[in-house]
Structure formats: C-alpha cells, structure tokens
Design a protein around this motif. Sequence first.
Motif, PDB file in Angstrom:
ATOM      1  N   LEU A 172       0.825  -1.206   0.000  1.00 30.86           N
ATOM      2  CA  LEU A 172       0.000   0.000   0.000  1.00 30.86           C
ATOM      3  C   LEU A 172       0.862   1.259   0.000  1.00 30.86           C
ATOM      4  O   LEU A 172       0.620   2.200  -0.763  1.00 30.86           O
ATOM      5  N   VAL A 173       1.850   1.288   0.876  1.00 30.51           N
ATOM      6  CA  VAL A 173       2.719   2.462   0.998  1.00 30.51           C
ATOM      7  C   VAL A 173       3.464   2.716  -0.306  1.00 30.51           C
ATOM      8  O   VAL A 173       3.483   3.845  -0.821  1.00 30.51           O
ATOM      9  N   ASP A 174       4.087   1.692  -0.837  1.00 33.64           N
ATOM     10  CA  ASP A 174       4.887   1.860  -2.055  1.00 33.64           C
ATOM     11  C   ASP A 174       4.012   2.273  -3.241  1.00 33.64           C
ATOM     12  O   ASP A 174       4.418   3.110  -4.066  1.00 33.64           O
ATOM     13  N   THR A 175       2.810   1.694  -3.336  1.00 37.73           N
ATOM     14  CA  THR A 175       1.906   2.018  -4.446  1.00 37.73           C
ATOM     15  C   THR A 175       1.425   3.457  -4.355  1.00 37.73           C
ATOM     16  O   THR A 175       1.436   4.202  -5.344  1.00 37.73           O
ATOM     17  N   ALA A 176       1.007   3.869  -3.159  1.00 37.88           N
ATOM     18  CA  ALA A 176       0.486   5.231  -2.983  1.00 37.88           C
ATOM     19  C   ALA A 176       1.542   6.277  -3.256  1.00 37.88           C
ATOM     20  O   ALA A 176       1.268   7.332  -3.851  1.00 37.88           O
TER      21      ALA A 176
ATOM     22  N   GLY B 162     -12.595   4.113   4.101  1.00 36.32           N
ATOM     23  CA  GLY B 162     -13.705   3.335   3.561  1.00 36.32           C
ATOM     24  C   GLY B 162     -13.370   2.635   2.266  1.00 36.32           C
ATOM     25  O   GLY B 162     -13.372   3.253   1.201  1.00 36.32           O
ATOM     26  N   GLY B 163     -13.036   1.355   2.356  1.00 33.58           N
ATOM     27  CA  GLY B 163     -12.842   0.536   1.166  1.00 33.58           C
ATOM     28  C   GLY B 163     -11.546   0.755   0.422  1.00 33.58           C
ATOM     29  O   GLY B 163     -11.437   0.420  -0.768  1.00 33.58           O
ATOM     30  N   ILE B 164     -10.525   1.280   1.089  1.00 31.32           N
ATOM     31  CA  ILE B 164      -9.236   1.511   0.423  1.00 31.32           C
ATOM     32  C   ILE B 164      -8.422   0.223   0.436  1.00 31.32           C
ATOM     33  O   ILE B 164      -8.165  -0.358   1.495  1.00 31.32           O
ATOM     34  N   THR B 165      -8.020  -0.229  -0.731  1.00 31.36           N
ATOM     35  CA  THR B 165      -7.258  -1.475  -0.885  1.00 31.36           C
ATOM     36  C   THR B 165      -6.088  -1.235  -1.843  1.00 31.36           C
ATOM     37  O   THR B 165      -5.929  -0.140  -2.394  1.00 31.36           O
ATOM     38  N   SER B 166      -5.312  -2.275  -2.047  1.00 27.66           N
ATOM     39  CA  SER B 166      -4.174  -2.165  -2.973  1.00 27.66           C
ATOM     40  C   SER B 166      -4.640  -1.911  -4.410  1.00 27.66           C
ATOM     41  O   SER B 166      -3.887  -1.377  -5.226  1.00 27.66           O
ATOM     42  N   GLU B 167      -5.876  -2.286  -4.729  1.00 28.60           N
ATOM     43  CA  GLU B 167      -6.390  -2.102  -6.083  1.00 28.60           C
ATOM     44  C   GLU B 167      -6.748  -0.650  -6.388  1.00 28.60           C
ATOM     45  O   GLU B 167      -6.644  -0.201  -7.533  1.00 28.60           O
ATOM     46  N   ASN B 168      -7.170   0.104  -5.371  1.00 29.84           N
ATOM     47  CA  ASN B 168      -7.622   1.469  -5.650  1.00 29.84           C
ATOM     48  C   ASN B 168      -6.822   2.554  -4.932  1.00 29.84           C
ATOM     49  O   ASN B 168      -7.112   3.740  -5.072  1.00 29.84           O
ATOM     50  N   ILE B 169      -5.809   2.170  -4.156  1.00 26.65           N
ATOM     51  CA  ILE B 169      -5.115   3.155  -3.333  1.00 26.65           C
ATOM     52  C   ILE B 169      -4.392   4.211  -4.177  1.00 26.65           C
ATOM     53  O   ILE B 169      -4.312   5.382  -3.779  1.00 26.65           O
ATOM     54  N   LYS B 170      -3.918   3.838  -5.352  1.00 23.85           N
ATOM     55  CA  LYS B 170      -3.241   4.814  -6.203  1.00 23.85           C
ATOM     56  C   LYS B 170      -4.218   5.904  -6.639  1.00 23.85           C
ATOM     57  O   LYS B 170      -3.870   7.094  -6.691  1.00 23.85           O
ATOM     58  N   ASP B 171      -5.456   5.511  -6.945  1.00 20.22           N
ATOM     59  CA  ASP B 171      -6.467   6.491  -7.353  1.00 20.22           C
ATOM     60  C   ASP B 171      -6.776   7.458  -6.222  1.00 20.22           C
ATOM     61  O   ASP B 171      -6.901   8.667  -6.443  1.00 20.22           O
TER      62      ASP B 171
ATOM     63  N   THR C 120      -5.605  12.009  -5.563  1.00 17.65           N
ATOM     64  CA  THR C 120      -6.478  13.159  -5.309  1.00 17.65           C
ATOM     65  C   THR C 120      -5.764  14.273  -4.558  1.00 17.65           C
ATOM     66  O   THR C 120      -6.300  15.379  -4.448  1.00 17.65           O
ATOM     67  N   GLY C 121      -4.575  13.997  -4.004  1.00 19.91           N
ATOM     68  CA  GLY C 121      -3.863  14.986  -3.205  1.00 19.91           C
ATOM     69  C   GLY C 121      -4.208  14.926  -1.735  1.00 19.91           C
ATOM     70  O   GLY C 121      -3.832  15.811  -0.957  1.00 19.91           O
ATOM     71  N   ILE C 122      -4.903  13.885  -1.339  1.00 21.06           N
ATOM     72  CA  ILE C 122      -5.290  13.694   0.063  1.00 21.06           C
ATOM     73  C   ILE C 122      -4.046  13.568   0.944  1.00 21.06           C
ATOM     74  O   ILE C 122      -2.988  13.122   0.482  1.00 21.06           O
ATOM     75  N   ASP C 123      -4.166  13.952   2.217  1.00 23.56           N
ATOM     76  CA  ASP C 123      -3.024  13.864   3.136  1.00 23.56           C
ATOM     77  C   ASP C 123      -2.866  12.486   3.760  1.00 23.56           C
ATOM     78  O   ASP C 123      -1.752  12.015   3.980  1.00 23.56           O
TER      79      ASP C 123
END
Length: 291
Positions: free
Chosen positions: A122-126, A252-261, A265-268
Amino acid sequence: MSADHKTKMSVFFSDEAIARLIQEDVPYLDLTTYGLGIGKQPGEIEFSTRDPMTICATEEAARVLKYCGAEVHYQVESGTVCQEKQLILQASGTAQALHSGWRVALNLMEYASGIASRTRVLVDTAKTVNQSVSIVTTRKCFPGTRALSIKAVLAGGGFFHRLGLSETVLIFNQHLIFLGGIVGLIERMNELRRQFPEQHICVELDTPKDAWMVAQAGVDLIQFDKIPLPDLEPLVLKLKQQYPNLKLAVAGGITSENIKDYASTGIDILVTSSPYFGKPCDIAVKMTMVQ
C-alpha cells in the motif's frame, strides 16, 4: 519521520505476554517430545522465507525461543524487505526447547509479516503518485492482536490512525446523532477547543456540504467516508486552496487495487483496515540434530 526510523520503532511486549503465548500452546508439557524421550538431545532450528516479504516479529519470535531455553544466534530486524529463501532466524538448544517454541515463533512471524507485507504494498503504491501521503490503519484488527498488528504496520512503513478512544477527538456520524447534527457540533466547537487545548479536532463526514461547514468552523482534520472518487478530487483541491492548514483524510474501502487512485487526489492521509485481512506469509522451518 523517515521509513528507516519507522522500521526501527519497537512495540513493547512484556515478558508476561510472551509467557502467555507459550503457555497457550504448551500448557503443561510437549507430550510428543516427552514420550519419544528426545527432549535432551541438542539441535538447531532455522526459519527462512519461502517468498519475498517484509518480515516482522523476529524479535518476539527470538524471545519465545529464549524463554523456552534456546539460544538465538541470528535474526533479521523487523521491517527488513526479504527475498525468497532468506534466513531470518536461527537458534540452537535441546529438542525440548526447540519444539516448545517452534510453532509460537512461526505463528508470530507469519501473521505479522503478512500484515507488514500488505502494508508495504500500500505504501509503495500510494507514494508512486503522492510522496507526502500517509497510510494509516484503523482499530479493526482482530481482538487481542493489536500490539502485534501495530508493530507489523510500522514494519511495513505505515502508521496507526489511533490506538484507542482515549487519545484523539474523532467525531463520527454516530456522535452527531446526539448533538443534533453538524449544526450542533459547530455550536460546541469553542467548548471543545477550551476543553481539549492540546488535541486536534477531527470529524468524519460523507457529504461535501458538511465538509465546507466544519472547515469554516475551524476543525483540524476532515475524514471523508466513502465519498466517490470523482467527487473527492475537486473537493480536496478546493478545500486545500481555501484552508491550507486543514488536514484531509479518506477512509472506507481503500485497498491495494484502488489506493493509487485515492492517493492521486492529493489527500493527506489514507485510512485503511485492509492490511489486517489476508493470508499470513509462508515461512519455512528446518530443524536438525546436532551431533
């Protein structure tokens, strides 16, 4: 806080906690080793990775083996990114000591390394799209495993959202029910500031309208819950432009499949429970008799 510093953070496990883990598996004696009469024979045990993984809980596994009477000769540090077939822990002792600690040590490392490895993904992908984003995990770990789960998340390069209800002011919809909604919360803001001068005031919301209301009221952090991605990106951008000191999180529902998206968004802060749920890592064990 650097990634290197994170991996070197230690989570406290008391001697009593280690003893309880062993007693759960060996309440009286290892009946098989006793019955075979091999308990005093010297031996050696090695744990190694079957697949690439971020290792965790080698320190606790070593303490288990030592508690059972073995001597630890080698161990890698939690947070180490290991390759396939890499030695991670080695100890020697009597067959009784090795068999008593074997399974407890293995379970600790496999379970914790699974969490650490999923966190690392997750960390590396994000961070491929947002270097400043933080990945934090919730309190939704399996009951009784919080200390180990926290250590595993740290080993994977993440951090914890909060460890318990006593440490942060985080207002959910369930709290707003008793306040009369957002308006009731805003009326309490000054009182909250006086009551908790050192704590940040954080609110979880699920509509852009409510987000603008609490941002104007001066909250420190807004946590968005299950807001669709197409709505989230422009909202984050506009809020950051108008309130540059406001921190924004999404859960809410954050996984390795969607974490890059979500990270794009620029979220902190990205809040997730997904590292806790999945297969343990596969660690091989080799035990040999020493002549």
